[in-house]
Motif scaffolding. Sequence first.
Motif, short mmCIF file in Angstrom:
data_model
loop_
_atom_site.label_atom_id
_atom_site.label_comp_id
_atom_site.label_asym_id
_atom_site.label_seq_id
_atom_site.Cartn_x
_atom_site.Cartn_y
_atom_site.Cartn_z
N ARG A 1 49.79 32.02 1.92
CA ARG A 1 50.25 33.16 1.12
C ARG A 1 49.12 34.12 0.82
O ARG A 1 47.99 33.92 1.24
N ASP A 2 49.41 35.14 0.09
CA ASP A 2 48.40 36.17 -0.18
C ASP A 2 47.39 35.68 -1.21
O ASP A 2 47.64 34.70 -1.92
N GLU B 1 46.41 32.86 -8.46
CA GLU B 1 47.31 32.55 -9.57
C GLU B 1 47.51 31.04 -9.68
O GLU B 1 47.51 30.48 -10.78
N ALA B 2 47.65 30.40 -8.53
CA ALA B 2 47.81 28.93 -8.54
C ALA B 2 46.56 28.26 -9.08
O ALA B 2 46.65 27.29 -9.85
N ALA C 1 40.66 30.04 -2.00
CA ALA C 1 41.62 31.07 -2.38
C ALA C 1 41.08 32.46 -2.12
O ALA C 1 41.83 33.43 -1.98
N LEU C 2 39.77 32.57 -2.04
CA LEU C 2 39.15 33.88 -1.88
C LEU C 2 38.54 34.07 -0.50
O LEU C 2 37.90 35.11 -0.24
N GLU C 3 38.72 33.08 0.38
CA GLU C 3 38.17 33.21 1.73
C GLU C 3 38.94 34.26 2.53
O GLU C 3 40.17 34.31 2.49
N GLY C 4 38.21 35.09 3.23
CA GLY C 4 38.84 36.01 4.15
C GLY C 4 39.53 37.20 3.53
O GLY C 4 40.34 37.86 4.17
N VAL C 5 39.21 37.49 2.28
CA VAL C 5 39.83 38.66 1.66
C VAL C 5 38.89 39.85 1.72
O VAL C 5 39.23 40.93 1.25
#
Lengths: 263, 263
Positions: free
Chosen positions: A95-96, A102-103, A142-146
């Motif tokens: 997911r985004d 948020e999770a 969760a922050l990889e590749g953003v």
Amino acid sequence: MGDPTRTLELLWRDSLPSQAKRGPKQALTVTAVVEAAVALADAQGLDAVTMRALAGKLGIAPMALYTYVPGRAELIDVMLDTLYAGMPRRKPKGRDWRSRLEAVAHDNRALFTRHPWLADVSTTRPPLGPGQMAKYEYELQALEGVGLDDVAQDAALTFVLGFVESSARAASDQRAARLESQMDDGAWWETNAPLLARMSDPERYPIASRVGSAAGKAHGAAYDPDHAYAFGLERVLDGLAALIERPRAPRGPARRPARKRGA
Amino acid sequence: MGDPTRTLELLWRDSLPSQAKRGPKQALTVTAVVEAAVALADAQGLDAVTMRALAGKLGIAPMALYTYVPGRAELIDVMLDTLYAGMPRRKPKGRDWRSRLEAVAHDNRALFTRHPWLADVSTTRPPLGPGQMAKYEYELQALEGVGLDDVAQDAALTFVLGFVESSARAASDQRAARLESQMDDGAWWETNAPLLARMSDPERYPIASRVGSAAGKAHGAAYDPDHAYAFGLERVLDGLAALIERPRAPRGPARRPARKRGA
DNA sequence: CGCAACTACGTACGTCGTACGTAGATTGGG
DNA sequence: CCCAATCTACGTACGACGTACGTAGTTGCG
């Protein structure tokens, strides 16, 4: 916290080569001691985790605890890392980034809910144990590749976790105040309204009176931790969105000009 | 904290009609006691504010303190409100909301810097004293007229203040850890690097290793409170901007659909 | 004037973490 | 195989802490 090096050895006790020891075997394990301590803290708060109470629960003499743990501070360090090690590790990679973060926030909030005494512990800079390490690794996913560089990735995660801890602590403070004063928010207000009304006239504090009473009415209390969390998390994510989804510009200022960092 | 009603009377002691009292006059004033306590806390931390130490500093017997203050908890409540009362109150109304809020954040951060022991106090829900009241009124001005309803105004301010407290607490935790371990970050790393290197291999924790060491190199330490504050404050303000400067739509959903509030 | 109310304070209690010394169990090295 | 080294468990005790309680002394009102 306790002595860092000694604590490190304690935290990594399972991965460390345990050389054979000379004397008699220990009756308990560090893990058992820590689990009993966590149970005690869950049930009666961190203050109830005294060396004597814990020893009593384990059926040993108070001073025998010191053969497992160098002191109370180190015990708490290990309790924290143990909890970290047990946190859920799903795989929501599809997911985004926003729902992933948020999770992460929700999982951390859940931990604070399940173990309210965590609010009394410094969770920001605990000794680097295996639980903390695994947690860090997992949450960074969760922050990889953003599109954030490494430094920003770390800062963003710290920011999110700091917010969750802050709101959890506020909730815990309110809970403690309620317990201590032996009355709920309504009763408190009833008792102290006359005094407060005389002190805080709306002429001296017009905005405070208006906003304060509006917020109080909306939440049914002077402070609503759930609302503060929901509101804050949206702002946190929006704030990160402004950084992440910033219109691509290889160089030069973004939409807003860069801002000087104040003292 | 202490008994709420008794504390309220103490906090508003200057505005309250002081009826003539029967016995001998008190040698000191509550204000003098509180100021001495603040000085003590500034110099040696909150733990150093023991009733005995404070009494010694004031030249009275320990138990004499209890004629001024019901107990240690209430004393700390009053210390906090006194500090709030003394905060700067400028008039930056002309500028935009963002710089106004930034100023609020900076002023609060400065307070934490000047009085590091504040990080050990629950500042989120202190008893409502005159200092707190004036602070609330003043800080709400920064959000007046930006188009937020009253409830959102309160939530936004709480959000900003929560962030400042959170980052101040992180800074304080780090300071405490440094003091306790008797070594700076460099020395700590040197001592514990061998152990950590063996434990945290980059194969098990690839992202953590990469990001962690990048952040460490960038800041010269595992954690940089100043950077965390600067980074976080930008995100906080951006997050509020997304709420405030949202494109005007008289009704119906905003750009993003409304989000359900998690547990 | 007398008494009620108030201040200041000394003593003491119960709590805490833990330093220190010792007795007994265990085991590796000679 | 044995004994010395080493470890566990624990009892006692110390120095903090906040503060309950009782008392002596001082003040001002009726």
